[in-house]
Scaffold this motif. Sequence first.
Motif, PDB file in Angstrom:
ATOM      1  N   SER A  89     -16.293   7.795   9.947  1.00 51.90           N
ATOM      2  CA  SER A  89     -15.938   7.543  11.339  1.00 51.90           C
ATOM      3  C   SER A  89     -14.523   6.985  11.406  1.00 51.90           C
ATOM      4  CB  SER A  89     -16.910   6.534  11.958  1.00 51.90           C
ATOM      5  OG  SER A  89     -16.761   5.259  11.333  1.00 51.90           O
ATOM      6  N   LEU A  90     -13.953   7.008  12.590  1.00 49.66           N
ATOM      7  CA  LEU A  90     -12.634   6.416  12.792  1.00 49.66           C
ATOM      8  C   LEU A  90     -12.666   4.934  12.457  1.00 49.66           C
ATOM      9  CD1 LEU A  90      -9.705   6.545  13.767  1.00 49.66           C
ATOM     10  CD2 LEU A  90     -10.552   6.209  16.102  1.00 49.66           C
ATOM     11  N   LEU A  91     -13.745   4.250  12.816  1.00 48.10           N
ATOM     12  CA  LEU A  91     -13.844   2.817  12.555  1.00 48.10           C
ATOM     13  C   LEU A  91     -13.837   2.530  11.058  1.00 48.10           C
ATOM     14  CD1 LEU A  91     -14.166   0.008  13.829  1.00 48.10           C
ATOM     15  CD2 LEU A  91     -16.650   0.329  13.718  1.00 48.10           C
ATOM     16  N   ARG A  92     -14.555   3.346  10.271  1.00 48.25           N
ATOM     17  CA  ARG A  92     -14.581   3.122   8.823  1.00 48.25           C
ATOM     18  C   ARG A  92     -13.220   3.413   8.207  1.00 48.25           C
ATOM     19  NH1 ARG A  92     -16.450   5.145   3.747  1.00 48.25           N
ATOM     20  NH2 ARG A  92     -17.086   7.225   4.417  1.00 48.25           N
ATOM     21  N   LEU A  93     -12.559   4.461   8.683  1.00 49.70           N
ATOM     22  CA  LEU A  93     -11.205   4.755   8.208  1.00 49.70           C
ATOM     23  C   LEU A  93     -10.264   3.605   8.541  1.00 49.70           C
ATOM     24  CD1 LEU A  93      -8.950   6.597   7.097  1.00 49.70           C
ATOM     25  CD2 LEU A  93      -8.819   7.639   9.374  1.00 49.70           C
ATOM     26  N   GLN A  94     -10.320   3.124   9.774  1.00 46.40           N
ATOM     27  CA  GLN A  94      -9.432   2.033  10.183  1.00 46.40           C
ATOM     28  C   GLN A  94      -9.692   0.762   9.369  1.00 46.40           C
ATOM     29  OE1 GLN A  94     -10.368   2.024  14.376  1.00 46.40           O
ATOM     30  NE2 GLN A  94      -8.500   3.141  14.896  1.00 46.40           N
ATOM     31  N   GLN A  95     -10.975   0.486   9.085  1.00 43.85           N
ATOM     32  CA  GLN A  95     -11.278  -0.690   8.264  1.00 43.85           C
ATOM     33  C   GLN A  95     -10.614  -0.572   6.891  1.00 43.85           C
ATOM     34  OE1 GLN A  95     -15.350  -2.893   7.235  1.00 43.85           O
ATOM     35  NE2 GLN A  95     -15.092  -1.090   5.951  1.00 43.85           N
ATOM     36  N   HIS A  96     -10.672   0.621   6.302  1.00 41.39           N
ATOM     37  CA  HIS A  96     -10.121   0.785   4.966  1.00 41.39           C
ATOM     38  C   HIS A  96      -8.594   0.720   4.985  1.00 41.39           C
ATOM     39  CE1 HIS A  96     -11.363   1.464   0.861  1.00 41.39           C
ATOM     40  NE2 HIS A  96     -10.301   2.233   0.695  1.00 41.39           N
ATOM     41  N   LEU A  97      -7.998   1.305   6.010  1.00 41.85           N
ATOM     42  CA  LEU A  97      -6.539   1.222   6.130  1.00 41.85           C
ATOM     43  C   LEU A  97      -6.088  -0.219   6.308  1.00 41.85           C
ATOM     44  CD1 LEU A  97      -5.800   4.294   8.433  1.00 41.85           C
ATOM     45  CD2 LEU A  97      -5.370   4.100   5.976  1.00 41.85           C
ATOM     46  N   GLN A  98      -6.848  -0.993   7.090  1.00 39.65           N
ATOM     47  CA  GLN A  98      -6.512  -2.397   7.289  1.00 39.65           C
ATOM     48  C   GLN A  98      -6.656  -3.180   5.988  1.00 39.65           C
ATOM     49  OE1 GLN A  98      -5.289  -3.676  10.267  1.00 39.65           O
ATOM     50  NE2 GLN A  98      -4.785  -5.399   8.909  1.00 39.65           N
TER      51      GLN A  98
END
Length: 464
Positions: free
Chosen positions: A56-65
């Motif tokens: 999901s976008l949320l999981r991608l964003q968490q990893h990028l952060q």
Amino acid sequence: MSRLILLNQALRLHDNPLLWYGSDPGKPVDNLRQVAVVCLDKAAFFAKQYGIARASLLRLQQHLQLIADTKQALARLNIGLITLFGEPLAEISKLARRLNASEIIAATPTGYRKQQIIEALSRQYRVATLDINSLLGSELLAPSLETLPDSFSAFRKQREPLLQVASAVAEYKPQPEQHWLTPGESDKLTENFSQLAAFSQQVDQPGSNEQLALERLDNYIWRQQAISHYKSSRNELNGNYYASKFSAPLATGCLSVRFCWQQILKYEQQVEANDSTYWLKFELLWREFFRWQFRKYGNAWFSRQAIKGPLDFSTPVLSGRQKQQFNNWCAGVTGVPFIDANMLLLNKTGLMSNRGRQNVASFLIHDLGIDWRLGAAYFEQRLLDYDVASNWGNWAYIAGSGNSSERQFNVIKQALSYDKNGDFVRAMLPELTAQGSLVHQPSPDITIPDHWQSWLAKLTNKPA
């Protein structure tokens, strides 16, 4: 000459032997330039499996952060972090050639894809792996895969009496004998990672970086002492301290499982040891069990019958009705309030309680008759604490294709046991206005399984 330190699954400064690698005052300096690297696997975040997006976008964003936060933490030590994006074997090999690397150091992989990548790199370069995310790591006698029990009970009885988890290593500080690529030098080698800038966004989720993970651990164990009631509260469905919520930082590698284990032992020695403190260690041992099971059976875990049948990697086949049922399950609109509430929580937050996970999995597999791999794939997309071994191992467990016979839950019984007054369901589905436990009544168009009947009768006090 350079040494690549691959920090995938190891984005932390505490208990990180990868960062200490090559630092031994008792040995001559090897003069290899240390290069910190992380590679975001494009397929793991942007590809699909069975037509379902991998993340999901949320999981991608968490990893990028998490990557961005780790890069900042290393920069404060004047250590650069090279960030790569794409196919890991190709990207890491290209960087190794560019920097004339003679050695690659990485965390011992668990999942089959990561195992394959490390094996391929080993055919080109000298590769050393350290098992830094396991309780039974390289410093201990690890289980022999040939004699590793396929039953958790047998595994626990075999390992638990002798289990001595090694102490966490000190938080990393730069050493005189190590020469790291600096932030300025590293930034010149990260051009392809800029493609992800459009997806970057600050994610405020528990445990989304090392600092937050360590603060959560400190609050849960020491400040709130919530660990003392873990066994009784772990079956709750939502809230802050009903569970440890260590799973996300453990899955991403920004929290060390050894450090976590040692903190529990310290609490037992200094405050109290009870069923709850033991039970949290028990759950960490479950995590360990699945990690070794994945190393034992590899790709078989993605087969239709997982480790219990002939290998069958064919795509799950659904009837038209099942396709709609699966889509409704994903969206949290099945018409079964207890299932829908848990799925809506997952879709909104990327998290779900252990009790919720077991129930929604059982419902999909045993009540709807849908291939368990589709559920595992959807969880992979959504879970912020996604861990390949724990996720796929637990789904196969419920289906009866893994380390147990099938586990079927009576969803209505479970709802009455763990959400007796319907508070959780009403919080997630405020449009439902029925009072008390009546909120668990399925919608009229639902086909009611026979094993629900007696428990549905309890909702209305009618005879079964």
